[in-house]
Design an enzyme around this catalytic site. Sequence first.
Site, short mmCIF file in Angstrom:
data_model
loop_
_atom_site.label_atom_id
_atom_site.label_comp_id
_atom_site.label_asym_id
_atom_site.label_seq_id
_atom_site.Cartn_x
_atom_site.Cartn_y
_atom_site.Cartn_z
N ASP A 13 0.91 -1.21 0.06
CA ASP A 13 -0.02 0.00 0.00
C ASP A 13 0.85 1.19 0.09
O ASP A 13 0.36 2.34 0.55
CB ASP A 13 -0.88 0.00 1.16
CG ASP A 13 -1.84 -1.09 1.08
OD1 ASP A 13 -2.39 -1.65 0.13
OD2 ASP A 13 -2.39 -1.71 2.23
N LYS A 16 2.01 2.01 -5.16
CA LYS A 16 2.39 1.52 -6.38
C LYS A 16 1.56 1.87 -7.38
O LYS A 16 2.11 2.13 -8.83
CB LYS A 16 2.62 -0.01 -6.31
CG LYS A 16 3.63 -0.45 -4.98
CD LYS A 16 3.64 -1.99 -4.82
CE LYS A 16 2.32 -2.46 -4.31
NZ LYS A 16 2.16 -2.14 -3.03
N GLY A 40 -4.44 -4.43 -3.87
CA GLY A 40 -5.49 -3.36 -4.19
C GLY A 40 -4.61 -2.15 -4.52
O GLY A 40 -4.06 -1.46 -3.73
N HIS A 41 -4.62 -1.54 -5.95
CA HIS A 41 -3.76 -0.57 -6.57
C HIS A 41 -4.40 0.35 -6.88
O HIS A 41 -5.59 0.31 -7.81
CB HIS A 41 -2.87 -1.06 -7.51
CG HIS A 41 -1.94 -2.08 -7.11
ND1 HIS A 41 -1.06 -2.69 -7.75
CD2 HIS A 41 -1.68 -2.55 -5.93
CE1 HIS A 41 -0.19 -3.63 -7.40
NE2 HIS A 41 -0.55 -3.76 -5.95
N GLN A 223 2.10 -6.10 -3.24
CA GLN A 223 2.26 -6.35 -1.80
C GLN A 223 3.77 -5.51 -1.74
O GLN A 223 4.02 -4.34 -2.20
CB GLN A 223 2.69 -7.60 -1.31
CG GLN A 223 1.45 -8.71 -1.23
CD GLN A 223 0.74 -9.13 -2.44
OE1 GLN A 223 1.31 -9.58 -3.08
NE2 GLN A 223 -0.58 -8.64 -2.87
P1 GDP Z 1 -0.70 0.16 -3.55
O1 GDP Z 1 -1.24 -0.85 -3.20
O2 GDP Z 1 0.78 0.29 -3.41
O3 GDP Z 1 -1.04 0.64 -5.01
O4 GDP Z 1 -1.28 1.32 -2.77
P2 GDP Z 1 -3.11 1.65 -2.34
O5 GDP Z 1 -3.55 2.09 -3.43
O6 GDP Z 1 -3.57 0.33 -1.81
O7 GDP Z 1 -2.77 2.76 -1.25
C1 GDP Z 1 -2.17 4.05 -1.58
C2 GDP Z 1 -3.16 5.06 -1.23
O8 GDP Z 1 -2.70 6.44 -1.33
C3 GDP Z 1 -4.46 5.17 -2.44
O9 GDP Z 1 -5.58 5.59 -1.74
C4 GDP Z 1 -3.87 6.27 -3.15
O10 GDP Z 1 -4.82 7.06 -3.73
C5 GDP Z 1 -3.11 7.26 -1.93
N1 GDP Z 1 -1.92 8.29 -2.79
C6 GDP Z 1 -0.84 7.80 -3.27
N2 GDP Z 1 0.02 8.71 -3.47
C7 GDP Z 1 -0.43 9.65 -2.35
C8 GDP Z 1 0.28 10.79 -2.21
O11 GDP Z 1 1.05 11.17 -2.50
N3 GDP Z 1 -0.60 11.60 -1.04
C9 GDP Z 1 -1.81 11.11 -0.72
N4 GDP Z 1 -2.43 11.96 0.17
N5 GDP Z 1 -2.49 10.05 -1.07
C10 GDP Z 1 -1.77 9.34 -1.81
P1 IMO Z 2 -0.73 -4.22 -2.25
O1 IMO Z 2 -0.59 -4.72 -3.52
C1 IMO Z 2 -0.98 -4.36 1.96
C2 IMO Z 2 -0.98 -8.83 3.67
C3 IMO Z 2 -2.42 -9.27 4.49
C4 IMO Z 2 -1.86 -9.99 5.47
C5 IMO Z 2 -0.85 -10.90 4.75
C6 IMO Z 2 -1.06 -12.00 4.09
O2 IMO Z 2 -2.27 -3.35 -2.40
O3 IMO Z 2 0.26 -3.57 -1.56
P2 IMO Z 2 -2.55 -12.72 1.94
O4 IMO Z 2 -4.05 -12.53 1.73
O5 IMO Z 2 -1.83 -12.28 1.02
O6 IMO Z 2 -2.46 -14.19 2.31
O7 IMO Z 2 -2.15 -11.91 3.37
O8 IMO Z 2 -0.25 -9.74 3.44
N1 IMO Z 2 -1.41 -8.05 2.37
C7 IMO Z 2 -1.11 -6.66 2.21
N2 IMO Z 2 -1.06 -5.78 2.66
N3 IMO Z 2 -0.92 -4.49 0.70
C8 IMO Z 2 -1.29 -5.60 0.03
O9 IMO Z 2 -1.14 -5.56 -1.53
C9 IMO Z 2 -1.34 -6.84 0.75
N4 IMO Z 2 -1.56 -8.06 0.09
C10 IMO Z 2 -1.59 -9.01 1.17
O10 IMO Z 2 -3.23 -7.88 5.27
O11 IMO Z 2 -1.20 -9.26 6.41
MG MG Z 3 -2.88 -1.72 -1.77
#
Ligand code: GDP
Ligand code: IMO
Ligand code: MG
Length: 427
Positions: A13, A16, A40-41, A223
């Site tokens: 999270d 990415k 979840g991207h 991840q």
């Molecule tokens: P990922 O799994 O690495 O793709 O990240 P996620 O999408 O799960 O979580 C990142 C969150 O931060 C999302 O809600 C993005 O919209 C938000 N986000 C990304 N870059 C920034 C930033 O520079 N500032 C803020 N405030 N939010 C951001």
């Molecule tokens: P992105 O790509 C954050 C965590 C779960 C749990 C552990 C194992 O959005 O960054 P699983 O379902 O993979 O067997 O769970 O890994 N986890 C993540 N945490 N971002 C993710 O993906 C994750 N994918 C799995 O919360 O701790």
């Molecule tokens: Mg994510």
Amino acid sequence: MPNTVLIGSQWGDEGKGKIIDVLTRRVDWVVRYQGGNNAGHTVEVGDEKYVLHLIPSGMLHEGRKCVIGNGVVIDPSALKQELDELIARGIRPDDRLFISDRAHLVFPYHRALDGAGEKNRAEGGKIGTTGRGIGPAYVDKASRSGLRMGDLFEADFEDRLRARIRESNTLLSALGAETLNEDEVVQSSLAAAETLKPYVADTVVLVNEAIGRGESVLFEGAQGTMLDIDFGTYPFVTSSSATAGGACTGAGVPPNCIDQVVGVIKAYTTRVGEGPFPTELHDADGQKLRDIGHEYGATTGRPRRCGWFDGVVARYAAMLSGINSWAMMKLDVLDAFETVRIATAYELDGRRIETVPASASALARCKPIYEEWPGWMQSTAQAKSWEDLPEKAQRYLRRLEELTGARIGLLSVGPKRASTILMESDG
Ligand code: GDP
Ligand code: IMO
Ligand code: MG
């Protein structure tokens, strides 16, 4: 842009999805190489927000080719749903989405086994998985009983699936969980899988031929380093290789085709699920990071645990994946903190250490050794260049570069494409 692997450098999270989307206009192909719909991207484009789970985050750029590689585990129902939603929003995947025939499939019994496994783990041993069946699907892959995308085209597919459902039901009964209705699973899985058939291809050949023609590829990690099956906080990890090495085995490309590695990292740290997290804050600052950063899971909606930037983790990630530059995310979230802290080392059982110990219990005993920096107390959200940043924010960032040994190539100050500062022109 040279062939680039983009990885998460913390516990996932990091942002990415946003950076893949930003970089996609500079490449021809985006290739996901591990994980499944546990990811979840998030990508924000104008007023639209997309959360991608299995489909590469490059999909929102017309004309870019996207691959779901052999290292990904694919739940056909989840992928079909994701595709349907994108198509309904006007995104056309035809002719540019390719699914590896070698990618393993995730079925309802994997999800059921994931849930039963978690339930049966003792308190303190629970992983807090996303419940998407990811672990059990990789178990089947390693135990050589998995079904793959390419198997869909074979005459014995249904028989093999039925055999797997019956075996899983035996296991589910033994775990005290509800068993699944064989016919229902077969029908729903086959219906979803059928719609995916047109996208199935030998992506190993496609991607390698593209590289041979000089086209550029962005490998999208899911991840993060600390969730990697080998190098993360085992057993509180996911079941795939989330470090840069995973790109080669998960996409079927040789290491010498990779030109650079970008580590996506937040200016602070979060973790969702269980397991050690040395810089975690249980106080008002932790809640403030969660509130300002909207730190709730993109896949499960769970509140993310929040804490200060961990320089030990960042250095470890840089070492493991050979990170050439950081995409430093969410600097804006720190705007309202009077003081910001950076962990530079840990204290473990009275000793100072500067690396991540292998044992999760040892890491849980690590106390971060902090450096304190004055906060800038000023909005960075509108910054368009390095010069626009308050001096105290610049100093904080320079310190992070110094501590981690890698430069910041991209800086993000908001979720949208425009809130991205290119620190130097690298093509
Ligand atoms: P990922 O799994 O690495 O793709 O990240 P996620 O999408 O799960 O979580 C990142 C969150 O931060 C999302 O809600 C993005 O919209 C938000 N986000 C990304 N870059 C920034 C930033 O520079 N500032 C803020 N405030 N939010 C951001
Ligand atoms: P992105 O790509 C954050 C965590 C779960 C749990 C552990 C194992 O959005 O960054 P699983 O379902 O993979 O067997 O769970 O890994 N986890 C993540 N945490 N971002 C993710 O993906 C994750 N994918 C799995 O919360 O701790
Ligand atoms: Mg994510």
